[in-house]
Design an enzyme around this catalytic site. Structure first.
Site, short mmCIF file in Angstrom:
data_model
loop_
_atom_site.label_atom_id
_atom_site.label_comp_id
_atom_site.label_asym_id
_atom_site.label_seq_id
_atom_site.Cartn_x
_atom_site.Cartn_y
_atom_site.Cartn_z
N GLY A 266 0.80 -1.21 0.00
CA GLY A 266 0.00 0.00 0.00
C GLY A 266 0.83 1.26 0.00
N ASP A 267 2.15 1.12 -0.14
CA ASP A 267 3.03 2.29 -0.17
C ASP A 267 4.24 1.94 -1.02
OD1 ASP A 267 4.30 4.80 0.57
OD2 ASP A 267 3.03 4.82 2.34
N ASP A 268 5.32 2.70 -0.91
CA ASP A 268 6.49 2.48 -1.74
C ASP A 268 7.04 1.06 -1.55
OD1 ASP A 268 6.36 5.22 -2.51
OD2 ASP A 268 7.46 5.76 -0.68
#
Length: 486
Positions: A266-268
């Site tokens: 859900g992120d980098d």
């Protein structure tokens, strides 16, 4: 009389035969396992793996009361096992074998000269009992927690001031059961920052390999203030809507190798960091000499590789190659702002394959998320020497967004041999550029005027160092171990 004697002897012999037959029958019962409940079956399990160091002593979690039923807390079992094995730290080191099963546990800390090894059918389940999560002070280069001003919960698997630490297995699973934490975060009920799945601080000679990491409460792998690190063969999976579930975040670290990892988050997927605003500037510990190879990333709302935004201690000499991204917001993203200070320089990226992206490249100086109001707005970051080459992208909405800082341009940008196929819904202006300087060669679609095309003779202009990093000289050994399981 003789007849009576013969009859008597025949009766005695019959009784003896009957007793012998019963004895043999009883032995047969024991041998067949009907009497199994009266004895413990012990089996020897052997396993092999590649590691920076092998160990002289091995124990199983079950030796210390571990119960792999998915319900019983094993926090004390892990603590007892690691405490007992610490006596071997100066005598060949030790390894803790986690057998098949579901092992519920709270946070626990590792020791030096130690290997945590997970069987292919072993699952570590992070406890949702808040009493099993100690709290720590904020990281000194951050000054505060990320989720809340106070400190942070200790990471699930944690260690500090260690040397020679290995977390590996046969692709065993570590499940952070993060939904519990994500709900607390969204409801703004957290007094402390969420725990990470694996965090090692102020440590040297670290290996994290051949594991599956699921549903971390926040970041998955966070080596910080550490050196000589290998992260290899890791699968990381979290819902793409989960908050801040970054994959691998080397933070103020030196000499790192990230290889052969598959990340859905859900992120980098990889976020390179080195501290936040005035705290990172004061701490002054950069991340440098980082290799990222053969990474596959899926992250619709974030970057494949991000540099920053917490980069106040500096980021230098990052080399990424053979990178694949699918349905990810951006290929490479540099995030910074006035007040960050620090630097991002000598960045080298080659052989990227990007599929269905919003941006191929993004580099901006307006990431205005600050630790507090005490940052220095005149602390300007230095962004220079950014090299991208041999990139193929398809179904891209915007080729690039490059926006430096007024009176602080991003310089030395070099892009060569790059083909970006735009989507049917692509923006009419594929490049956005401001406050940058650089050059291009063999780039499609044609870039902005601040990145002039230098012609085909400059197609190989963008640098990629040929000399290996020091971490590349660290070879893995073949280790063979065995453990008795009852």
């Amino acid at each position: 009389m003789l007849l009576f004697w013969k009859a008597h002897m025949m009766k005695v012999q019959t009784q003896m035969i009957s007793r012998a037959t019963f004895a043999l029958f009883f032995v047969a019962i024991l041998s067949s396992g009907i009497g199994e409940s009266r004895k413990t079956k012990v089996v020897t399990t052997s396993f092999e793996y590649n590691a920076i160091n092998c160990r002289a002593h091995t124990a199983s979690l079950t030796d210390f009361g571990g119960v792999g039923d998915g319900k019983t807390s094993n926090t004390k079992a892990f603590q007892a096992a690691i405490s007992n094995l610490s006596e071997y730290s100066s005598n060949g080191g030790s390894e803790l074998y986690v057998p098949a099963g579901k092992w519920l546990t709270g946070s626990f800390s590792l020791i030096s000269h130690f290997t945590l090894y997970l069987d292919k059918d072993a699952v570590l389940l992070a406890s949702q009992d808040m009493s099993e999560w100690p709290t720590l002070s904020p990281l000194p280069s951050y000054g505060r927690g990320r989720d809340a001003p106070a400190g942070r919960y200790q990471s699930f698997i944690f260690g500090t001031n260690l040397t020679d630490v290995i977390i590996t297995g046969q692709n065993g699973t570590i499940d952070g059961q993060g939904a519990f934490w994500w709900q607390q975060f969204h409801r703004k009920k957290l007094k402390y920052t969420r725990p990470y799945l694996i965090e090692l601080m102020f440590s040297d000679n670290i290996q994290i390999s051949s594991l599956t990491l699921l549903n971390s409460p926040s970041w998955n792998v966070h080596p910080v203030y550490s050196s000589n690190i290998i992260v290899q063969g890791i699968t990381i999976i979290a819902p793409v809507s989960s908050p801040n579930t970054d994959g691998i975040n080397p933070d103020s670290c030196t000499n790192i190798r990230i290889e052969d990892c598959y990340i859905v988050s859900g992120d980098d997927c990889v976020a390179v960091k080195s501290g936040w605003d005035e705290y990172g500037i004061k701490f002054g510990w950069p991340t440098k000499q980082l290799a990222i190879r053969r990474l596959t990333c899926i992250s619709p709302y974030s970057a494949t590789i991000a540099l920053g935004s917490e980069m106040s201690g500096g980021i230098q000499d990052v080399r990424a190659e053979d990178i694949t991204a699918i349905q990810t917001e951006s290929g490479v993203r540099i995030k910074t702002a006035a007040g960050r200070g620090g630097f991002v320089k000598d960045i080298y990226v080659k052989r990227m394959n990007l599929h269905t992206m919003k941006w191929a490249f993004k580099m901006t100086g307006d990431y205005n998320s600050h630790a507090d109001s005490h940052y220095d707005p005149n602390a300007l970051p230095e962004i220079k020497g950014i090299n991208y080459r041999d990139v193929v992208a398809e179904n891209v909405t915007i080729a690039a967004r490059f926006e430096g800082i007024s009176n602080d341009p991003f310089t030395g940008i070099c892009i060569a041999n790059v083909t970006i196929g735009l989507s049917a819904k692509a923006k009419k202006q594929p490049w956005t550029c401001a406050d940058i300087e650089g050059m291009t060669s063999g780039v499609t679609p044609p870039p902005c005027s601040l990145l002039p095309d230098q012609g085909p003779e400059k197609i190989s202009a963008c640098d990629f160092p040929q000399e290996p990093l020091p971490i590349d000289s660290l070879d893995l050994k073949k280790c063979a171990s065995s453990v008795l399981l009852s």
